[in-house]
Structures are given as structure tokens and as C-alpha cells.
Scaffold this motif. Sequence first.
Motif, PDB file in Angstrom:
ATOM      1  N   ASP A  92     -16.969  -1.090  -9.494  1.00 40.15           N
ATOM      2  CA  ASP A  92     -16.954  -2.348  -8.758  1.00 40.15           C
ATOM      3  C   ASP A  92     -15.513  -2.750  -8.499  1.00 40.15           C
ATOM      4  N   LEU A  93     -15.304  -3.397  -7.366  1.00 41.70           N
ATOM      5  CA  LEU A  93     -13.984  -3.887  -7.001  1.00 41.70           C
ATOM      6  C   LEU A  93     -14.029  -5.395  -6.819  1.00 41.70           C
ATOM      7  N   THR A  94     -12.961  -6.062  -7.244  1.00 40.74           N
ATOM      8  CA  THR A  94     -12.851  -7.480  -6.928  1.00 40.74           C
ATOM      9  C   THR A  94     -12.528  -7.597  -5.447  1.00 40.74           C
ATOM     10  N   ARG A  95     -12.616  -8.805  -4.900  1.00 42.47           N
ATOM     11  CA  ARG A  95     -12.293  -8.990  -3.484  1.00 42.47           C
ATOM     12  C   ARG A  95     -10.859  -8.561  -3.203  1.00 42.47           C
ATOM     13  N   LEU A  96      -9.926  -8.929  -4.076  1.00 42.95           N
ATOM     14  CA  LEU A  96      -8.521  -8.575  -3.861  1.00 42.95           C
ATOM     15  C   LEU A  96      -8.315  -7.056  -3.944  1.00 42.95           C
ATOM     16  N   GLU A  97      -8.933  -6.409  -4.941  1.00 45.33           N
ATOM     17  CA  GLU A  97      -8.820  -4.952  -5.061  1.00 45.33           C
ATOM     18  C   GLU A  97      -9.400  -4.265  -3.827  1.00 45.33           C
ATOM     19  N   HIS A  98     -10.548  -4.736  -3.380  1.00 46.27           N
ATOM     20  CA  HIS A  98     -11.184  -4.173  -2.189  1.00 46.27           C
ATOM     21  C   HIS A  98     -10.267  -4.312  -0.971  1.00 46.27           C
ATOM     22  N   ASP A  99      -9.713  -5.512  -0.766  1.00 44.39           N
ATOM     23  CA  ASP A  99      -8.873  -5.749   0.406  1.00 44.39           C
ATOM     24  C   ASP A  99      -7.595  -4.913   0.361  1.00 44.39           C
ATOM     25  N   LEU A 100      -6.982  -4.787  -0.813  1.00 41.70           N
ATOM     26  CA  LEU A 100      -5.766  -3.982  -0.944  1.00 41.70           C
ATOM     27  C   LEU A 100      -6.059  -2.514  -0.657  1.00 41.70           C
ATOM     28  N   LEU A 101      -7.113  -1.982  -1.269  1.00 41.17           N
ATOM     29  CA  LEU A 101      -7.461  -0.578  -1.066  1.00 41.17           C
ATOM     30  C   LEU A 101      -7.844  -0.313   0.389  1.00 41.17           C
ATOM     31  N   THR A 102      -8.536  -1.251   1.004  1.00 42.00           N
ATOM     32  CA  THR A 102      -8.904  -1.112   2.420  1.00 42.00           C
ATOM     33  C   THR A 102      -7.655  -1.052   3.300  1.00 42.00           C
ATOM     34  N   CYS A 103      -6.679  -1.901   3.021  1.00 42.75           N
ATOM     35  CA  CYS A 103      -5.412  -1.862   3.774  1.00 42.75           C
ATOM     36  C   CYS A 103      -4.785  -0.479   3.681  1.00 42.75           C
ATOM     37  N   LEU A 104      -4.684   0.029   2.459  1.00 44.38           N
ATOM     38  CA  LEU A 104      -4.014   1.310   2.241  1.00 44.38           C
ATOM     39  C   LEU A 104      -4.768   2.476   2.879  1.00 44.38           C
ATOM     40  N   ILE A 105      -6.087   2.414   2.888  1.00 41.45           N
ATOM     41  CA  ILE A 105      -6.886   3.512   3.446  1.00 41.45           C
ATOM     42  C   ILE A 105      -6.917   3.476   4.965  1.00 41.45           C
ATOM     43  N   THR A 106      -6.994   2.282   5.562  1.00 37.68           N
ATOM     44  CA  THR A 106      -7.151   2.212   7.012  1.00 37.68           C
ATOM     45  C   THR A 106      -5.913   2.688   7.762  1.00 37.68           C
ATOM     46  N   GLU A 107      -4.745   2.618   7.139  1.00 32.51           N
ATOM     47  CA  GLU A 107      -3.527   3.161   7.741  1.00 32.51           C
ATOM     48  C   GLU A 107      -2.860   4.068   6.716  1.00 32.51           C
ATOM     49  N   PRO A 108      -3.423   5.286   6.520  1.00 37.18           N
ATOM     50  CA  PRO A 108      -3.015   6.138   5.405  1.00 37.18           C
ATOM     51  C   PRO A 108      -1.574   6.641   5.451  1.00 37.18           C
ATOM     52  N   ALA A 109      -0.993   6.822   6.593  1.00 37.99           N
ATOM     53  CA  ALA A 109       0.368   7.334   6.649  1.00 37.99           C
ATOM     54  C   ALA A 109       1.401   6.220   6.491  1.00 37.99           C
ATOM     55  N   ARG A 110       0.956   4.997   6.545  1.00 36.49           N
ATOM     56  CA  ARG A 110       1.853   3.853   6.523  1.00 36.49           C
ATOM     57  C   ARG A 110       2.312   3.521   5.100  1.00 36.49           C
ATOM     58  N   VAL A 111       3.573   3.157   4.976  1.00 32.86           N
ATOM     59  CA  VAL A 111       4.091   2.606   3.734  1.00 32.86           C
ATOM     60  C   VAL A 111       4.125   1.094   3.926  1.00 32.86           C
ATOM     61  N   TRP A 112       3.364   0.387   3.100  1.00 29.84           N
ATOM     62  CA  TRP A 112       3.230  -1.065   3.215  1.00 29.84           C
ATOM     63  C   TRP A 112       4.277  -1.753   2.351  1.00 29.84           C
ATOM     64  N   SER A 113       4.972  -2.729   2.892  1.00 29.66           N
ATOM     65  CA  SER A 113       5.897  -3.519   2.081  1.00 29.66           C
ATOM     66  C   SER A 113       5.073  -4.463   1.219  1.00 29.66           C
ATOM     67  N   TYR A 114       5.681  -4.958   0.151  1.00 27.41           N
ATOM     68  CA  TYR A 114       4.984  -5.903  -0.720  1.00 27.41           C
ATOM     69  C   TYR A 114       4.602  -7.160   0.058  1.00 27.41           C
ATOM     70  N   ALA A 115       5.490  -7.614   0.928  1.00 18.85           N
ATOM     71  CA  ALA A 115       5.217  -8.823   1.720  1.00 18.85           C
ATOM     72  C   ALA A 115       4.025  -8.601   2.655  1.00 18.85           C
ATOM     73  N   GLU A 116       3.962  -7.427   3.304  1.00 24.42           N
ATOM     74  CA  GLU A 116       2.849  -7.133   4.209  1.00 24.42           C
ATOM     75  C   GLU A 116       1.526  -7.084   3.453  1.00 24.42           C
ATOM     76  N   LEU A 117       1.540  -6.459   2.282  1.00 23.53           N
ATOM     77  CA  LEU A 117       0.313  -6.398   1.490  1.00 23.53           C
ATOM     78  C   LEU A 117      -0.102  -7.779   1.010  1.00 23.53           C
ATOM     79  N   HIS A 118       0.863  -8.581   0.612  1.00 22.50           N
ATOM     80  CA  HIS A 118       0.534  -9.929   0.138  1.00 22.50           C
ATOM     81  C   HIS A 118      -0.100 -10.746   1.264  1.00 22.50           C
ATOM     82  N   ARG A 119       0.481 -10.667   2.454  1.00 16.99           N
ATOM     83  CA  ARG A 119      -0.084 -11.403   3.602  1.00 16.99           C
ATOM     84  C   ARG A 119      -1.474 -10.890   3.953  1.00 16.99           C
ATOM     85  N   SER A 120      -1.675  -9.570   3.939  1.00 21.57           N
ATOM     86  CA  SER A 120      -2.966  -8.998   4.316  1.00 21.57           C
ATOM     87  C   SER A 120      -4.053  -9.269   3.288  1.00 21.57           C
ATOM     88  N   VAL A 121      -3.712  -9.235   2.016  1.00 17.18           N
ATOM     89  CA  VAL A 121      -4.714  -9.382   0.962  1.00 17.18           C
ATOM     90  C   VAL A 121      -4.961 -10.847   0.613  1.00 17.18           C
TER      91      VAL A 121
END
Length: 174
Positions: A92-121
Amino acid sequence: MAEDEATVNRGDPADEPFPLLIAVTPSPAERIRLAELLDGIAPLLLVSDLDELRRLIAAPQQVATPSEPAPVAALVIDSSRSSARCGEREIDLTRLEHDLLTCLITEPARVWSYAELHRSVWGDEGRERKADVQSLVKRLRRKLHDLGTGATIDVVRGVGLRLTDHQQARVERA
């Protein structure tokens, strides 16, 4: 017609040594500056640290191949159930874990900055706290490990985070 001696003695150009410049610096800005400064001089390899350089130049390990390769289970994110599964295992994933993992998977070649991940999640502009992201990543790494998937979240020093072994990962939406 006599052949030139240099032509006769010249072998395959791929067999001849060539210069290679290697630069090691953790700063992305410094790597860009070096690339611009040394453009056209020789092939250039830019790495962020010595560990990365060692991984790139290490001789490949010979692995005995089994008669039939084991099937690789894919990491699947089930958005409708807010879970992740790999083969027969599911977590099971929490909402935040789900959203973070979804971000990372949907753009797999991308390196996400901490700020971008914080805004997205978290979805809040201006409160980009690196510690929030690091804490969430720590919990998510543990869950991915327990799940038995080869996927993990790696830090790209000085840049941000990315999902590795993402070739098999996907998100399912209901």
C-alpha cells in the motif's frame, strides 16, 4: 602504382588510441562551463564524482547466463488502489508516496529537483522543503526494497532525484 607507406601501415582507426579528457566536478554549472570551454578539443567525459567515473570505466562483469533467463517482474503503480506491485507482491502507498512515485515513473529519464517534486506532490508553491522530500523518499525506498523490485530512487548529486530501473515501471489508472 605504388602505395604510400603510411597507407599500407595504417590499420583500423578504431584500434588506434585517441585522447579523452575526463573532468570530475559536482557542480552542474562547472560541467557546463567546462563543456563550453573544451568544445572541439577532444572527446570529453564529464562526471559528478569519482564513484560515477569508476562505474563508467569499470570492466563489465562476466555473468554466467542461465539456460533460461528469469522473467523480470514489472513495477506497477495501481492508482485506483493506491498501491504498488511487482510480480505477486503488493504494498500500500500513502497519497504522498503514490504521487511521488507517479511523478518519477511518468517521466523516467527526467531528474527531478527537490523543489519540483515538492510542488508536484504537495502542491504548495513557495514551501519547497527538501527535508519533506527526503523523508518521503526514505520511506518509499524501504517499501520498494520490501516489494522486491529492482527500481529505486537515486540522488543525482547537485541536481535532484530520479527513478532507476524504470524500463519496466508503469502507472495504471482506473
